[in-house]
Design a protein around this motif. Structure first.
Motif, PDB file in Angstrom:
ATOM      1  N   SER A  84      80.021 -12.398  62.049  1.00  0.00           N
ATOM      2  CA  SER A  84      80.392 -12.471  63.478  1.00  0.00           C
ATOM      3  C   SER A  84      79.601 -13.476  64.304  1.00  0.00           C
ATOM      4  O   SER A  84      80.155 -14.039  65.257  1.00  0.00           O
ATOM      5  CB  SER A  84      80.298 -11.086  64.115  1.00  0.00           C
ATOM      6  OG  SER A  84      79.034 -10.524  63.882  1.00  0.00           O
ATOM      7  N   LYS A  88      81.211 -16.295  66.534  1.00  0.00           N
ATOM      8  CA  LYS A  88      80.969 -16.308  67.988  1.00  0.00           C
ATOM      9  C   LYS A  88      80.496 -17.700  68.449  1.00  0.00           C
ATOM     10  O   LYS A  88      80.881 -18.168  69.524  1.00  0.00           O
ATOM     11  CB  LYS A  88      79.931 -15.228  68.328  1.00  0.00           C
ATOM     12  CG  LYS A  88      79.420 -15.254  69.746  1.00  0.00           C
ATOM     13  CD  LYS A  88      80.453 -14.792  70.774  1.00  0.00           C
ATOM     14  CE  LYS A  88      79.881 -14.881  72.189  1.00  0.00           C
ATOM     15  NZ  LYS A  88      80.919 -14.703  73.212  1.00  0.00           N
ATOM     16  N   PRO A  92      83.477 -19.072  71.381  1.00  0.00           N
ATOM     17  CA  PRO A  92      82.664 -18.369  72.380  1.00  0.00           C
ATOM     18  C   PRO A  92      83.426 -17.338  73.206  1.00  0.00           C
ATOM     19  O   PRO A  92      82.811 -16.493  73.854  1.00  0.00           O
ATOM     20  CB  PRO A  92      82.148 -19.508  73.280  1.00  0.00           C
ATOM     21  CG  PRO A  92      82.406 -20.771  72.538  1.00  0.00           C
ATOM     22  CD  PRO A  92      83.525 -20.532  71.600  1.00  0.00           C
ATOM     23  N   LEU A  94      85.115 -14.892  72.135  1.00  0.00           N
ATOM     24  CA  LEU A  94      85.099 -13.569  71.497  1.00  0.00           C
ATOM     25  C   LEU A  94      84.112 -12.632  72.191  1.00  0.00           C
ATOM     26  O   LEU A  94      83.053 -13.063  72.633  1.00  0.00           O
ATOM     27  CB  LEU A  94      84.682 -13.696  70.018  1.00  0.00           C
ATOM     28  CG  LEU A  94      85.664 -14.364  69.054  1.00  0.00           C
ATOM     29  CD1 LEU A  94      84.987 -14.574  67.699  1.00  0.00           C
ATOM     30  CD2 LEU A  94      86.937 -13.533  68.892  1.00  0.00           C
ATOM     31  N   HIS A  95      84.467 -11.337  72.226  1.00  0.00           N
ATOM     32  CA  HIS A  95      83.548 -10.296  72.676  1.00  0.00           C
ATOM     33  C   HIS A  95      83.115  -9.562  71.407  1.00  0.00           C
ATOM     34  O   HIS A  95      83.942  -8.917  70.761  1.00  0.00           O
ATOM     35  CB  HIS A  95      84.246  -9.319  73.629  1.00  0.00           C
ATOM     36  CG  HIS A  95      84.586  -9.945  74.942  1.00  0.00           C
ATOM     37  ND1 HIS A  95      84.167  -9.428  76.144  1.00  0.00           N
ATOM     38  CD2 HIS A  95      85.292 -11.073  75.238  1.00  0.00           C
ATOM     39  CE1 HIS A  95      84.595 -10.207  77.121  1.00  0.00           C
ATOM     40  NE2 HIS A  95      85.294 -11.209  76.594  1.00  0.00           N
ATOM     41  N   VAL A  96      81.856  -9.717  71.051  1.00  0.00           N
ATOM     42  CA  VAL A  96      81.417  -9.235  69.734  1.00  0.00           C
ATOM     43  C   VAL A  96      80.544  -7.982  69.854  1.00  0.00           C
ATOM     44  O   VAL A  96      79.595  -7.947  70.641  1.00  0.00           O
ATOM     45  CB  VAL A  96      80.634 -10.355  69.003  1.00  0.00           C
ATOM     46  CG1 VAL A  96      79.971  -9.830  67.738  1.00  0.00           C
ATOM     47  CG2 VAL A  96      81.564 -11.530  68.663  1.00  0.00           C
ATOM     48  N   LEU A 118      73.866 -16.224  73.816  1.00  0.00           N
ATOM     49  CA  LEU A 118      75.236 -15.743  73.593  1.00  0.00           C
ATOM     50  C   LEU A 118      75.579 -14.704  74.664  1.00  0.00           C
ATOM     51  O   LEU A 118      74.769 -13.828  74.960  1.00  0.00           O
ATOM     52  CB  LEU A 118      75.362 -15.113  72.209  1.00  0.00           C
ATOM     53  CG  LEU A 118      75.074 -16.020  71.009  1.00  0.00           C
ATOM     54  CD1 LEU A 118      75.220 -15.237  69.705  1.00  0.00           C
ATOM     55  CD2 LEU A 118      76.001 -17.232  71.011  1.00  0.00           C
ATOM     56  N   VAL A 121      77.914 -10.120  73.729  1.00  0.00           N
ATOM     57  CA  VAL A 121      77.571  -9.597  72.404  1.00  0.00           C
ATOM     58  C   VAL A 121      76.794  -8.292  72.601  1.00  0.00           C
ATOM     59  O   VAL A 121      75.940  -8.212  73.482  1.00  0.00           O
ATOM     60  CB  VAL A 121      76.747 -10.587  71.544  1.00  0.00           C
ATOM     61  CG1 VAL A 121      77.575 -11.724  71.008  1.00  0.00           C
ATOM     62  CG2 VAL A 121      75.543 -11.109  72.286  1.00  0.00           C
TER      63      VAL A 121
END
Ligand SMILES: C[S@@+](CC[C@H](N)C(=O)[O-])C[C@H]1O[C@@H](n2cnc3c(N)ncnc32)[C@H](O)[C@@H]1O
Length: 238
Positions: A84, A88, A92, A94-96, A118, A121
């Motif tokens: 992940s 990510k 960028p 994405l909500h991880v 980041l 996250v």
């Protein structure tokens, strides 16, 4: 894989990295090696091997699944952040969320995410068996990823409860991915999923076999899954 090869081979797949993203991978490599001296994060520490076997390998999931959308992604058993964190860095939006049962790895990831600046996250020190029963997380993710955590039947029980109906589970497997998925297909079905594709490919340079398995979630997972660790007579669903 040197940095130029990493950049070129990703760009050939339509993933163009900016100078800032390349710097993030460089910082990731240095922190991985530095923290690996005080805790066991990875057996791979040679720079070109890290870029090939951790960074490129993690991002290879994006050759078979579209991560460009602002998906809520949960990575089960991410260890030192794979797949992940590389995803990510490349995507960028994405909500991880990462869940791992080893707290020291979570400490590393928190430090890493702050160093890489980041956003969106989150890290959870938990077992997937309890995390997946938590209503805050159960069936809340557009996509769940896992690399090198457990065989497909066991892994599906850990991951499928987190996927929302209409979402996907992306399993990253080695050479035995196809056989494992055939054995695990019953588990996938019981858990509300359907195997959409099993795609074999070769990692560049060393040409070792990988398989990316994409599972769609077609209906809710029965409430009894995932079963808690220590459940009497707990066997993989096979
Ligand atoms: C072999 S490592 C793989 C790490 C990473 N995904 C990678 O590809 O390098 C497996 C990781 O899964 C975590 N893990 C194993 N079982 C788990 C479970 N039931 N719930 C949460 N994490 C688990 C371990 O703590 C470890 O960090």
């Amino acid at each position: 894989m040197n940095i130029e090869q990493f950049q070129t081979m990703l760009s050939e797949k339509g993933i163009t990295l900016s100078g800032q993203q390349l710097d993030q991978f460089d910082t990731y490599f240095h922190l991985l090696v530095e923290w690996n001296n005080k805790m066991n994060l990875t057996a791979i520490t040679d720079k070109e091997e890290v870029y090939l076997k951790h960074f490129y390998d993690s991002v290879s999931a994006a050759f078979y699944f579209d991560f460009t959308k602002p998906y809520k992604l949960c990575d089960v058993g991410a260890g030192a952040g794979f797949p992940s964190i590389p995803l990510k860095i490349c995507f960028p939006e994405l909500h991880v969320s990462i869940v791992d049962s080893l707290n020291k790895r979570i400490s590393f990831l928190e430090h890493l995410a702050a160093s890489l600046k980041l956003e969106n996250v989150s890290f959870y020190h938990d077992r997937a068996e309890t995390f997946g029963q938590n209503p805050v997380h159960r069936e809340k993710y557009d996509v769940v990823t896992a690399r090198a955590v457990a065989r497909m039947s066991v892994l599906s029980e850990l991951c499928m409860p987190l996927v929302k109906v209409g979402g996907f589970f992306v399993a990253m497997k080695g050479a035995n991915g196809q056989g494992e998925t055939e054995t695990g297909e019953k588990a996938v079905k019981v858990l509300g999923g359907k195997v959409e594709s099993i795609t074999p490919f070769l990692l560049p340079i060393e040409e070792s076999e990988r398989n990316i398995i994409i599972v769609s979630k077609t209906k809710p997972t029965p409430k009894k899954y995932p079963r808690k660790p220590g459940t009497p007579n707990k066997q993989p669903i096979e």
